[in-house]
Every structure is written in C-alpha cells, then in structure tokens.
Design a protein around this motif. Structure first.
Motif, PDB file in Angstrom:
ATOM      1  N   LEU A 199       0.824  -1.203   0.000  1.00 34.12           N
ATOM      2  CA  LEU A 199       0.000   0.000   0.000  1.00 34.12           C
ATOM      3  C   LEU A 199       0.867   1.267   0.000  1.00 34.12           C
ATOM      4  O   LEU A 199       0.632   2.205  -0.771  1.00 34.12           O
ATOM      5  CB  LEU A 199      -0.931  -0.023   1.221  1.00 34.12           C
ATOM      6  N   VAL A 200       1.887   1.305   0.840  1.00 32.00           N
ATOM      7  CA  VAL A 200       2.774   2.484   0.903  1.00 32.00           C
ATOM      8  C   VAL A 200       3.530   2.665  -0.407  1.00 32.00           C
ATOM      9  O   VAL A 200       3.715   3.785  -0.901  1.00 32.00           O
ATOM     10  CB  VAL A 200       3.755   2.340   2.089  1.00 32.00           C
ATOM     11  N   SER A 201       3.960   1.533  -1.040  1.00 27.18           N
ATOM     12  CA  SER A 201       4.679   1.625  -2.315  1.00 27.18           C
ATOM     13  C   SER A 201       3.795   2.196  -3.406  1.00 27.18           C
ATOM     14  O   SER A 201       4.237   3.028  -4.214  1.00 27.18           O
ATOM     15  CB  SER A 201       5.190   0.234  -2.707  1.00 27.18           C
ATOM     16  N   ALA A 202       2.538   1.757  -3.440  1.00 20.65           N
ATOM     17  CA  ALA A 202       1.629   2.282  -4.457  1.00 20.65           C
ATOM     18  C   ALA A 202       1.384   3.763  -4.270  1.00 20.65           C
ATOM     19  O   ALA A 202       1.398   4.552  -5.222  1.00 20.65           O
ATOM     20  CB  ALA A 202       0.315   1.497  -4.398  1.00 20.65           C
ATOM     21  N   VAL A 203       1.171   4.195  -3.015  1.00 16.70           N
ATOM     22  CA  VAL A 203       0.933   5.620  -2.733  1.00 16.70           C
ATOM     23  C   VAL A 203       2.155   6.459  -3.108  1.00 16.70           C
ATOM     24  O   VAL A 203       2.060   7.508  -3.750  1.00 16.70           O
ATOM     25  CB  VAL A 203       0.553   5.799  -1.253  1.00 16.70           C
ATOM     26  N   THR A 205       4.559   5.686  -5.253  1.00 12.36           N
ATOM     27  CA  THR A 205       4.757   5.684  -6.708  1.00 12.36           C
ATOM     28  C   THR A 205       3.841   6.692  -7.384  1.00 12.36           C
ATOM     29  O   THR A 205       4.256   7.446  -8.275  1.00 12.36           O
ATOM     30  CB  THR A 205       4.513   4.280  -7.254  1.00 12.36           C
ATOM     31  N   GLY A 206       2.549   6.739  -6.961  1.00 13.75           N
ATOM     32  CA  GLY A 206       1.621   7.706  -7.545  1.00 13.75           C
ATOM     33  C   GLY A 206       2.030   9.141  -7.269  1.00 13.75           C
ATOM     34  O   GLY A 206       2.033   9.996  -8.157  1.00 13.75           O
ATOM     35  N   ILE A 207       2.369   9.398  -6.010  1.00 12.77           N
ATOM     36  CA  ILE A 207       2.794  10.766  -5.661  1.00 12.77           C
ATOM     37  C   ILE A 207       4.058  11.149  -6.424  1.00 12.77           C
ATOM     38  O   ILE A 207       4.209  12.276  -6.907  1.00 12.77           O
ATOM     39  CB  ILE A 207       2.995  10.878  -4.140  1.00 12.77           C
ATOM     40  N   GLY A 208       5.035  10.193  -6.561  1.00  8.75           N
ATOM     41  CA  GLY A 208       6.264  10.484  -7.305  1.00  8.75           C
ATOM     42  C   GLY A 208       6.001  10.781  -8.760  1.00  8.75           C
ATOM     43  O   GLY A 208       6.610  11.687  -9.347  1.00  8.75           O
ATOM     44  N   ALA A 209       5.075  10.020  -9.396  1.00 11.10           N
ATOM     45  CA  ALA A 209       4.748  10.278 -10.803  1.00 11.10           C
ATOM     46  C   ALA A 209       4.128  11.656 -10.978  1.00 11.10           C
ATOM     47  O   ALA A 209       4.460  12.410 -11.907  1.00 11.10           O
ATOM     48  CB  ALA A 209       3.819   9.182 -11.322  1.00 11.10           C
ATOM     49  N   VAL A 210       3.220  12.006 -10.055  1.00 14.13           N
ATOM     50  CA  VAL A 210       2.587  13.331 -10.128  1.00 14.13           C
ATOM     51  C   VAL A 210       3.625  14.439  -9.957  1.00 14.13           C
ATOM     52  O   VAL A 210       3.657  15.426 -10.713  1.00 14.13           O
ATOM     53  CB  VAL A 210       1.474  13.440  -9.068  1.00 14.13           C
ATOM     54  N   LEU A 211       4.511  14.301  -8.984  1.00 10.52           N
ATOM     55  CA  LEU A 211       5.542  15.315  -8.773  1.00 10.52           C
ATOM     56  C   LEU A 211       6.505  15.377  -9.953  1.00 10.52           C
ATOM     57  O   LEU A 211       6.970  16.461 -10.336  1.00 10.52           O
ATOM     58  CB  LEU A 211       6.299  15.006  -7.471  1.00 10.52           C
ATOM     59  N   TYR A 212       6.838  14.196 -10.562  1.00  5.92           N
ATOM     60  CA  TYR A 212       7.763  14.168 -11.698  1.00  5.92           C
ATOM     61  C   TYR A 212       7.203  14.954 -12.869  1.00  5.92           C
ATOM     62  O   TYR A 212       7.876  15.803 -13.457  1.00  5.92           O
ATOM     63  CB  TYR A 212       8.050  12.718 -12.081  1.00  5.92           C
ATOM     64  N   TRP A 213       5.954  14.660 -13.242  1.00  3.11           N
ATOM     65  CA  TRP A 213       5.388  15.355 -14.391  1.00  3.11           C
ATOM     66  C   TRP A 213       5.128  16.822 -14.093  1.00  3.11           C
ATOM     67  O   TRP A 213       5.264  17.678 -14.984  1.00  3.11           O
ATOM     68  CB  TRP A 213       4.081  14.668 -14.813  1.00  3.11           C
ATOM     69  N   THR A 214       4.796  17.134 -12.839  1.00  3.45           N
ATOM     70  CA  THR A 214       4.626  18.549 -12.489  1.00  3.45           C
ATOM     71  C   THR A 214       5.939  19.311 -12.613  1.00  3.45           C
ATOM     72  O   THR A 214       6.002  20.398 -13.200  1.00  3.45           O
ATOM     73  CB  THR A 214       4.091  18.665 -11.054  1.00  3.45           C
ATOM     74  N   ALA A 215       7.033  18.735 -12.071  1.00  7.18           N
ATOM     75  CA  ALA A 215       8.334  19.393 -12.163  1.00  7.18           C
ATOM     76  C   ALA A 215       8.824  19.459 -13.606  1.00  7.18           C
ATOM     77  O   ALA A 215       9.440  20.438 -14.031  1.00  7.18           O
ATOM     78  CB  ALA A 215       9.348  18.637 -11.303  1.00  7.18           C
ATOM     79  N   ARG A 216       8.537  18.414 -14.413  1.00  5.51           N
ATOM     80  CA  ARG A 216       8.967  18.414 -15.812  1.00  5.51           C
ATOM     81  C   ARG A 216       8.275  19.502 -16.606  1.00  5.51           C
ATOM     82  O   ARG A 216       8.886  20.207 -17.396  1.00  5.51           O
ATOM     83  CB  ARG A 216       8.698  17.034 -16.418  1.00  5.51           C
TER      84      ARG A 216
END
Length: 368
Positions: A199-203, A205-216
């Motif tokens: 559960l923590v890994s999924a959360v 991963t989602g937050i990291g993807a959102v932050l990655y595309w936002t920063a990009r």
C-alpha cells in the motif's frame, strides 16, 4: 605539376571552418579599436622594460651589492668575530672547568663510593631473593596446590548442577516463548507487513509520478527551451565576440610591438645624432689631440723625471745600505775580532783535466 608532386612534398593545409557575416563584420572594427587602445599600453610597457633594465644595471644591482656588503660588515662579520674570538674560547674554558669541577668528581664518586655501595645492596637483595624463593618452593607452592585441588572439586560439582538447571530453563523458554512468537510472526505480522508495504509503495509511486510530471512541465521544459533557444545562441555570439577580441588583442599587441620598436629605434637614432655623435666628434677632434699634447709635453717628461728620481733614490738607498753594512762589519770586527775561517778539507778528487776511468790510476781509489 600538382599530380607529379609526392605526398610528402605537398603542403598539408589545415581545414578552415567557414566564417559567418557576424565574424567578418566584427573583425576589422574590433582590430582598429583594440589597436588604438593597445599601442599606448605597449609603448608604455616597452619604456618601463627599458627603464627597468637600465635601473637594474646601473642603480639597483650596485646598490644591492653595497647593501649586501654593508649587511655583512654590520651583521655577519661582528657575529663571526664574536663567535670565533669570544664565544668559542669562553665555551672551551667553561667546558674545561666543567670537566675538572663536575665530571672528574662525579666519576670519582661513582667509582669509589656508589659502585661499592651498589654491589653491597645487590648482594643483600640477592640474599633476600634466595630466601623468598625457598619460602615459595617449600611452603607457598604446596599450600597453593592443595587449595587448587579443593577448588577444582567444588567447581566440578557446581558445573554439574548448573548444566541440569540450564537444560530445564532452556526447554521452558523454547516452548513457552520462542515457538508462540515464531507462529505469531509467520501467520499474523508478516502478511500484515507485506500488505502495508504494498500500500505504501503504491501511494509513493503515484505521488512520485505526479511530482515528476509537475516538475517536468513547470521547470524542466521551460529551462530546456530557455537553454536551447536563448542561452546557446547568445553564448555562441559572445564566444565569437570574445574570440575576435582575443585575436585582435594579440594582433594589436604584436603590431604595437613593431611600432614601439620603430619608435624606440627612431628615438635611439635621434639621441645618437644629438648627443653621442657630437660627444664622439668632440672626443676625437678636440680631446684626443689635447690629450696627446698633454701626454707628450707634460706627462712623459714628468714620468721620465720621476723615473730618474726613483732610480737615483734607489741607488742612494743601496749605497747607504752598503755603507751601513760595512760599518756594522767593522764594529763587529773591532769588538769580537776576525771570524774564524773554516779549515780546508783535502778532497780525493782529480783536479786536472784528466777524467776518471776504470782502467787508469787516476780514479779516487787508486790515486794514492
């Protein structure tokens, strides 16, 4: 003709990159402006170099030598003389006094007092050590062996009791604590931990993807566009300008050096024709004939007169010395009489023209 040339004889020209209109438009104005700015600097630099060399050869080097000599005379030589003629003799005298007053008495005290006392103390200590060794070997060692045997038996009994107690306690701990804890870890805690980790890994991963595309989108893409379409062209233009300025400075510095050399030669020639040549002309046409006249009329007669006076003085001094020597000999003869002449010794050598031979009687052995 080009086809007849060998590859070794053909001149390999470096490949020149094509230059743009910006380079051609900037080169000539930059070189003109830099040349106008660099010529006074180069002439001032050459003037400073010439002045520095002149000052070094005529002022600074003799001044440095004089200061070095003065420093040696004021600082080095007095300390050397003080060390050589005061400190060393005083140190040698103090060393001799220390040897006579300290070393010799201490040596006598060590040899005739401390050594006998030390030998006596060593003899007493050896006697005490022998007594203690006998006490250890005859009394303390047997008593210690008996106590050790007794303690060894007690230890064997206590080890047997402790081994039984340890086995019972270990069995109780294994079946009352370890087995239930292992079952609880395998069937309850491990599945719950794996679920929480997924559960923590999924959360995350989602937050990291959102932050990655936002920063990009907000940072990387605008920075990349700024770098590619603004900074790189401006940097290339600035690099071309800096390169042309550097080449213009080098070209202007070299040309200014030639201009400075020409100006220096012109000033040297002007100085030569205004000062050196008139001085040489005055020296050759005026001072040299006057010097020759003074040499022939004044200096040579004065030198000859001085030489004659010196010769007469030497002759007078020689005659005076000879007179004094004869007077001393006469006084010695009147006081002490004639000196005894050494007696002549007959030499057994042929005095005539005849030479010594092995077969004649004129040899030294057969003459008598």
């Amino acid at each position: 003709m080009e086809f007849e040339k060998t590859p070794e004889n053909r001149a390999v020209r470096p490949r020149e990159e094509p230059e743009g209109c910006l380079v051609v438009a900037l080169r000539i104005p930059l070189r003109i402006v830099v040349f106008v700015l660099v010529v006074p600097v180069r002439m001032a630099w050459d003037a400073l170099v010439v002045a520095g060399r002149f000052l070094t050869g005529t002022v600074l080097r003799p001044l440095g030598r004089a200061l070095l000599w003065i420093g040696r005379a004021v600082l080095v030589w007095p300390f050397v003389a003080l060390w050589r003629y005061l400190v060393v003799p005083v140190a040698k005298a103090l060393g001799w006094l220390g040897h006579v007053l300290v070393v010799v008495p201490l040596g006598w005290l060590y040899r005739y007092v401390l050594t006998p006392v030390g030998h006596g103390i060593a003899w007493v200590v050896r006697g005490i050590g022998a007594g203690l060794e006998w006490l250890y070997a005859r009394v303390l060692a047997p008593v210690g062996h008996g106590i050790a045997w007794l303690l060894k038996g007690i230890g064997i009994v206590l080890a047997a009791v402790g081994a039984g107690t340890y086995t019972a306690v270990a069995w109780l701990v294994r079946y009352l604590l370890v087995v239930p804890a292992k079952w609880l870890y395998e069937w309850v805690l491990a599945p719950v931990g794996r679920a929480l980790a997924w559960l923590v890994s999924a959360v995350v991963t989602g937050i990291g993807a959102v932050l990655y595309w936002t920063a990009r989108v907000l940072l990387v893409l605008p920075a990349l566009a700024l770098w590619r379409w603004v900074l790189v062209p401006v940097g290339r233009v600035l690099a071309v300008v800096a390169r042309e300025i550097g080449e213009a400075l080098g070209h202007a510095w070299r040309v200014a050096g030639r201009v400075s050399l020409a100006v220096g030669r012109f000033l040297g020639t002007l100085f030569r024709w205004m000062f050196v040549e008139p001085v040489r002309w005055v020296y050759r046409t005026v001072l040299t004939p006057v010097g020759h006249v003074v040499r022939d009329v004044v200096l040579r007669p004065a030198a000859e007169a001085a030489r004659a006076v010196g010769q007469a003085t030497r002759q007078a001094l020689a005659s005076a010395r000879e007179t004094v020597r004869q007077a001393r000999a006469d006084v010695r003869r009147m006081l002490f009489g004639e000196p005894r002449r050494p007696e002549e010794v007959a030499r057994r050598e042929p005095t005539g023209r005849e030479t010594r031979t092995l077969g004649s009687s004129t040899t030294a052995l057969m003459k008598d």
